[in-house]
Design an enzyme around this catalytic site. Structure first.
Site, PDB file in Angstrom:
ATOM      1  N   ASP A 205       0.828  -1.207   0.000  1.00 34.21           N
ATOM      2  CA  ASP A 205       0.000   0.000   0.000  1.00 34.21           C
ATOM      3  C   ASP A 205       0.866   1.262   0.000  1.00 34.21           C
ATOM      4  O   ASP A 205       1.963   1.257   0.560  1.00 34.21           O
ATOM      5  CB  ASP A 205      -0.891  -0.033   1.253  1.00 34.21           C
ATOM      6  CG  ASP A 205      -2.089   0.881   1.129  1.00 34.21           C
ATOM      7  OD1 ASP A 205      -2.300   1.462   0.044  1.00 34.21           O
ATOM      8  OD2 ASP A 205      -2.817   1.025   2.123  1.00 34.21           O
TER       9      ASP A 205
ATOM     10  N   HIS B  98       2.957   3.592  -8.914  1.00 35.03           N
ATOM     11  CA  HIS B  98       2.812   2.155  -9.209  1.00 35.03           C
ATOM     12  C   HIS B  98       4.071   1.615  -9.898  1.00 35.03           C
ATOM     13  O   HIS B  98       4.502   0.495  -9.633  1.00 35.03           O
ATOM     14  CB  HIS B  98       1.579   1.907 -10.077  1.00 35.03           C
ATOM     15  CG  HIS B  98       0.292   2.223  -9.367  1.00 35.03           C
ATOM     16  ND1 HIS B  98       0.038   1.807  -8.083  1.00 35.03           N
ATOM     17  CD2 HIS B  98      -0.810   2.933  -9.748  1.00 35.03           C
ATOM     18  CE1 HIS B  98      -1.158   2.240  -7.700  1.00 35.03           C
ATOM     19  NE2 HIS B  98      -1.684   2.939  -8.698  1.00 35.03           N
TER      20      HIS B  98
ATOM     21  N   LEU C 175      11.091 -20.128  -4.676  1.00 28.34           N
ATOM     22  CA  LEU C 175       9.952 -19.405  -4.106  1.00 28.34           C
ATOM     23  C   LEU C 175       8.709 -19.568  -4.990  1.00 28.34           C
ATOM     24  O   LEU C 175       8.808 -19.468  -6.216  1.00 28.34           O
ATOM     25  CB  LEU C 175      10.350 -17.922  -4.030  1.00 28.34           C
ATOM     26  CG  LEU C 175       9.301 -16.910  -3.599  1.00 28.34           C
ATOM     27  CD1 LEU C 175       8.928 -17.115  -2.138  1.00 28.34           C
ATOM     28  CD2 LEU C 175       9.831 -15.483  -3.803  1.00 28.34           C
TER      29      LEU C 175
HETATM   30  C1  FPP Z   1      -1.715   0.247  -3.405  1.00 27.47           C
HETATM   31  O1  FPP Z   1      -1.281   1.586  -3.392  1.00 27.47           O
HETATM   32  C2  FPP Z   1      -1.136  -0.460  -4.517  1.00 27.47           C
HETATM   33  C3  FPP Z   1      -1.844  -1.037  -5.532  1.00 27.47           C
HETATM   34  C4  FPP Z   1      -3.329  -0.997  -5.602  1.00 27.47           C
HETATM   35  C5  FPP Z   1      -1.160  -1.704  -6.635  1.00 27.47           C
HETATM   36  C6  FPP Z   1       0.030  -2.527  -6.262  1.00 27.47           C
HETATM   37  C7  FPP Z   1       0.629  -3.072  -7.475  1.00 27.47           C
HETATM   38  C8  FPP Z   1       1.964  -3.103  -7.751  1.00 27.47           C
HETATM   39  C9  FPP Z   1       2.991  -2.598  -6.835  1.00 27.47           C
HETATM   40  C10 FPP Z   1       2.404  -3.743  -9.002  1.00 27.47           C
HETATM   41  C11 FPP Z   1       2.581  -5.213  -8.757  1.00 27.47           C
HETATM   42  C12 FPP Z   1       2.723  -5.920 -10.015  1.00 27.47           C
HETATM   43  C13 FPP Z   1       3.346  -7.109 -10.161  1.00 27.47           C
HETATM   44  C14 FPP Z   1       3.420  -7.701 -11.512  1.00 27.47           C
HETATM   45  C15 FPP Z   1       4.002  -7.803  -9.037  1.00 27.47           C
HETATM   46  P1  FPP Z   1      -2.386   2.743  -3.523  1.00 27.47           P
HETATM   47  O2  FPP Z   1      -2.502   3.100  -4.960  1.00 27.47           O
HETATM   48  O3  FPP Z   1      -3.665   2.296  -2.894  1.00 27.47           O
HETATM   49  O4  FPP Z   1      -1.717   3.872  -2.715  1.00 27.47           O
HETATM   50  P2  FPP Z   1      -2.447   4.999  -1.862  1.00 27.47           P
HETATM   51  O5  FPP Z   1      -3.197   4.284  -0.763  1.00 27.47           O
HETATM   52  O6  FPP Z   1      -1.322   5.833  -1.350  1.00 27.47           O
HETATM   53  O7  FPP Z   1      -3.363   5.740  -2.790  1.00 27.47           O
END
Ligand code: FPP
Length: 234
Positions: free
Chosen positions: A19, A36, A130
C-alpha cells in the site's frame, strides 16, 4: 526459513498488502501511475531478497476486486504494468527458480492478459524455489463465494473445512504465517480472509515504493518474537 523448527514455528509463507504507491507519488508532485511504477520496482526487489532468504511462499495483493472503482486511466495503467512485467520478466523468474501462480477471478481480465498468465504459470510450474501468488482481481469474499458456488454445483450436502479449502484459489498452498502491510493502514481489506485465521500481522508506516530488505527482515524478526498459540495454551 528456519527449516529446523516445528511447522507452527516456521515462516514459510508471507503475504503482503503493498500500500501507499499513490501517496508516494503525490508527495513528489507526480501522478499516481508513477507510484505504481516505483512500487513494481520494490516488488521486484522483494522477490529477489525473499528468494535469497529461502522463503517458500509469497502472496502479493496486486489488484483487488474493489480496485475497479479507481479511474479508468489508473486501472488500465496497472493492468498494462502487470501484463508488461509478465511478458518481459520470464528470464528473471527462470534465473531465480520462482514459480508464479495467480489468485482471483481472472475471467474479468482481458483475454490476452489471461493467456499471458496461463503461459507464465505453465512455464514456471516446475521451478522449486519461491512460489509467488499474485492476487489480481482478488477479493477474499469473492473467493469464498466462488468456492461455495462450486460446492453447491457439485451437489455436496455436508461440507467440511477441507472441502472449502480445496475450492479456494489458494488450494494446496499453506496459510500465510505473516501478513505485512505498508503505508500505516492496519486492516485486511478483503485479503486472504479465510487463510489469515491464525496469521501474524506486521505494519509499517513506510510507503510501498520505499519498502526494502531491512523492513522485510524486521517483520520476520518480529514474527519470531511472537508466541503463536492457535487458540490453545502453551
Ligand atoms: C496500493 O497503493 C497499490 C496497488 C493498488 C497496486 C500494487 C501493485 C503493484 C505494486 C504492481 C505489482 C505488479 C506485479 C506484476 C508484481 P495505492 O494506490 O492504494 O496507494 P495509496 O493508498 O497511497 O493511494
Amino acid at each position: 526459513m528456519a527449516d529446523e523448527k516445528q511447522p507452527d514455528q516456521m515462516c514459510r509463507h508471507i503475504a503482503v498488502i503493498m500500500d501507499g504507491n499513490g501517496r508516494w507519488a503525490k508527495q513528489r508532485g507526480k501522478i499516481r501511475s508513477f507510484g505504481h511504477k516505483e512500487g513494481l520496482k520494490a516488488t521486484k526487489r522483494l522477490l529477489h531478497y525473499a528468494s535469497e532468504r529461502g522463503l517458500k511462499y509469497l502472496t502479493l495483493y496486486a489488484f483487488s476486486t474493489e480496485n475497479w472503482k479507481r479511474a479508468e486511466e489508473e486501472v488500465s495503467y496497472l493492468m498494462n504494468l502487470i501484463h508488461l512485467h509478465l511478458r518481459k520478466e520470464m528470464k528473471f523468474y527462470k534465473k531465480n527458480h520462482i514459480r508464479l501462480r495467480f489468485i482471483g477471478d481472472l475471467s474479468r481480465l482481458k483475454p490476452s492478459l489471461q493467456e499471458e498468465m496461463r503461459s507464465v504459470e505453465r512455464d514456471t510450474a516446475s521451478y522449486d524455489g519461491l512460489t509467488v501468488q499474485l492476487a489480481i482481481n482478488y477479493g477474499g469474499r469473492d473467493e469464498l463465494r466462488r468456492a461455495v458456488q462450486k460446492l453447491i454445483d457439485s451437489g455436496k450436502q455436508e461440507i467440511t473445512e477441507a472441502d472449502i479449502e480445496a475450492e479456494l484459489d489458494t488450494a494446496g498452498i499453506p496459510d500465510p504465517d505473516l501478513i505485512i502491510r505498508t503505508a500505516g493502514e492496519q486492516r485486511l481489506s478483503n485479503f486472504l480472509m479465510w487463510q489469515s485465521a491464525y496469521s501474524e500481522f506486521w505494519y509499517t508506516p513506510k510507503l510501498w515504493p520505499d519498502f526494502g530488505s531491512e523492513d522485510f527482515d524486521e517483520a520476520v524478526a518480529a514474527f519470531f518474537r511472537r508466541d503463536r498459540r492457535y487458540g490453545g495454551i502453551k
